[in-house]
Design an enzyme around this catalytic site. Structure first.
Site, PDB file in Angstrom:
ATOM      1  N   SER A   1      -3.989   4.759  -4.013  1.00 38.80           N
ATOM      2  CA  SER A   1      -3.204   5.611  -4.884  1.00 38.80           C
ATOM      3  C   SER A   1      -1.520   4.973  -4.861  1.00 38.80           C
ATOM      4  CB  SER A   1      -3.440   6.944  -4.314  1.00 38.80           C
ATOM      5  OG  SER A   1      -2.819   7.686  -5.263  1.00 38.80           O
ATOM      6  N   ASN A   2      -0.839   5.841  -5.644  1.00 38.34           N
ATOM      7  CA  ASN A   2       0.299   5.232  -5.471  1.00 38.34           C
ATOM      8  C   ASN A   2       1.363   6.522  -5.386  1.00 38.34           C
ATOM      9  OD1 ASN A   2       0.975   6.914  -8.149  1.00 38.34           O
ATOM     10  ND2 ASN A   2      -0.616   5.493  -8.823  1.00 38.34           N
ATOM     11  N   ARG A   3       2.665   6.609  -5.551  1.00 36.64           N
ATOM     12  CA  ARG A   3       3.632   7.497  -5.024  1.00 36.64           C
ATOM     13  C   ARG A   3       3.970   8.741  -6.091  1.00 36.64           C
ATOM     14  NH1 ARG A   3       5.417   6.112  -0.077  1.00 36.64           N
ATOM     15  NH2 ARG A   3       5.740   3.773   0.239  1.00 36.64           N
TER      16      ARG A   3
END
Ligand code: C5P
Length: 398
Positions: free
Chosen positions: A211-213
């Site tokens: 995923s990412n932030r």
């Protein structure tokens, strides 16, 4: 100096929750933004916080007594309701919510609800089990159906020590919602705006994912701002902990594939698509059904995810398309290339070293005519309105 709520008359209703002390901060924030605030308290609210605190900060008498004439020698609840631009009840207890839902008017605060003609905004606060109780949920649904705006409670630690939903919405969320309700234009009326928000999660096995932030805040701010400007708003959100803005229809998804289906499934009804989601570019080629065991080293094959925006660009028709470009270098030239390649009307380029995950952001907006506008660092709500101002200009053909 001008403030966003200058000239607005707000009634702040405070009920008997442990969160009543937070209403003091709400009062300060609203008056700081220029509003004139009249505070109304229930009997039990006065046991949590002294009316003197509110009286001092609002510089107005506190309304509690149903049988007293107000400071203009008028019948208090009728006169107060007639003057207000908004009635905010924060915190709203289960008891008050039940009374409002059923028209019980046994104190000043509940009488005022029946006699005021302005929009009403509730910010509930109570313990986890109370908030989850079907009676409370039914009462909230009933009030929403009558046009009352209801903020979602937040997840977290409660006064009882329990962890769960029931905490009063955050100060800035409440004041942002107040501002949205009081300062809206109706320039997106008749439009259906589909906004995507948040990250996607691409599973590796039942417990792990890529995923990412992204926090989802930018997309949620756009959804709320579009609603405030009169649009019908569809929100497709990846995993976030953010509450749904009242009046917005939300679809939750996890993966890019799911987001693609949710967007394409609603594309026909959409007149403006704003892709603020940080879609994961890759997904693991296999999704292990059981938790993967530790190995000395592990190689994961990644496959390209579908490009949702590019797909929507291929079926553009008269739809306005807005994309985001999160970059760490060559911001403008990369964004310009994406604008062309994906058939977009606007692209919002952000340097992820400033905005990703936070409350504020700094963006540059590019359009098809080659205009490049660099905005200063602003709250995500303000950036949302700036983007929508340009969407409206594209629609008008400016
Ligand atoms: O090409 P890039 O990923 O930088 O483009 C970003 C824009 O494209 C964003 O608006 C994002 O929401 C969208 N996007 C998409 N599907 C992907 C990747 C990005 O719709 N798989």
């Amino acid at each position: 100096m001008t403030h966003s709520l200058d000239g607005k008359e707000i009634i702040l209703g405070v009920t008997g929750s442990i969160a009543a002390y937070k209403a003091v901060e709400i009062l300060r924030e609203l008056t700081g933004r220029g509003a004139a605030v009249t505070v109304v308290m229930t009997e039990s609210a006065q046991r949590f916080v002294s009316p003197l605190t509110f009286e001092t900060l609002s510089r107005r008498p506190i309304l509690t007594d149903l049988f007293a004439l107000d400071y203009d020698k008028q019948i208090g609840h009728v006169a107060t309701g007639g003057r207000a631009d908004l009635y905010l009840i924060a915190p709203a207890t289960a008891n008050t919510i039940a009374k409002l839902a059923h028209g019980i008017a046994d104190d000043f605060l509940t009488n005022l609800y029946l006699s005021c003609t302005c929009p009403v905004l509730l910010a509930p606060a109570m313990d986890r089990e109370m908030y989850a109780h079907p009676t409370v949920q039914e009462n909230l649904t009933r009030l929403k159906a009558r046009g009352v705006h209801v903020l979602e409670t937040e997840y977290g630690e409660l006064a009882s020590g329990l962890i769960g939903r029931g905490r009063l919405a955050d100060l800035l969320t409440i004041c942002g919602e107040v501002e949205g309700l009081l300062t809206h234009q109706e320039d997106l009326q008749g439009e259906t705006v589909l906004v995507t928000a948040g990250p996607t999660q691409e599973p590796l096995d039942p417990v792990r994912f890529l995923s990412n932030r992204s926090s989802g805040r930018m997309g949620f701010a756009i959804a709320q701002a579009a609603r405030d400007r009169g649009a019908h708003v569809l929100l497709v959100s990846g995993p976030t902990s953010l509450p749904t803005p009242p009046g917005v229809t939300r679809t939750d998804v996890t993966t890019a594939e799911e987001m693609l289906h949710a967007v394409l499934g609603q594309l026909d009804a959409t007149t403006i698509l704003i892709m603020a989601a940080a879609v994961a570019d890759y997904r693991p080629s296999t999704h292990a059904p059981k938790k993967m065991k530790k190995q000395e080293s592990l190689t994961i094959e990644l496959l390209r995810n579908p490009d949702i925006l590019a797909e929507a660009g291929r079926q553009k028709e008269s739809r306005i398309l807005v994309g985001f470009a999160a970059e760490t270098e060559d911001l403008v030239s990369n964004a310009r290339e994406k604008l062309q390649k994906k058939h977009l009307d606007l692209i919002v380029a952000n340097d992820i070293r400033v905005g990703f995950g936070g409350e504020t952001t700094r963006v540059t907006i590019l359009d098809r005519q080659g205009q490049v506008e660099e905005l200063p660092e602003l709250s995500k709500r303000e950036v949302a309105h700036q983007i929508l101002d340009r969407v409206v200009a594209v629609r008008r053909g400016d």
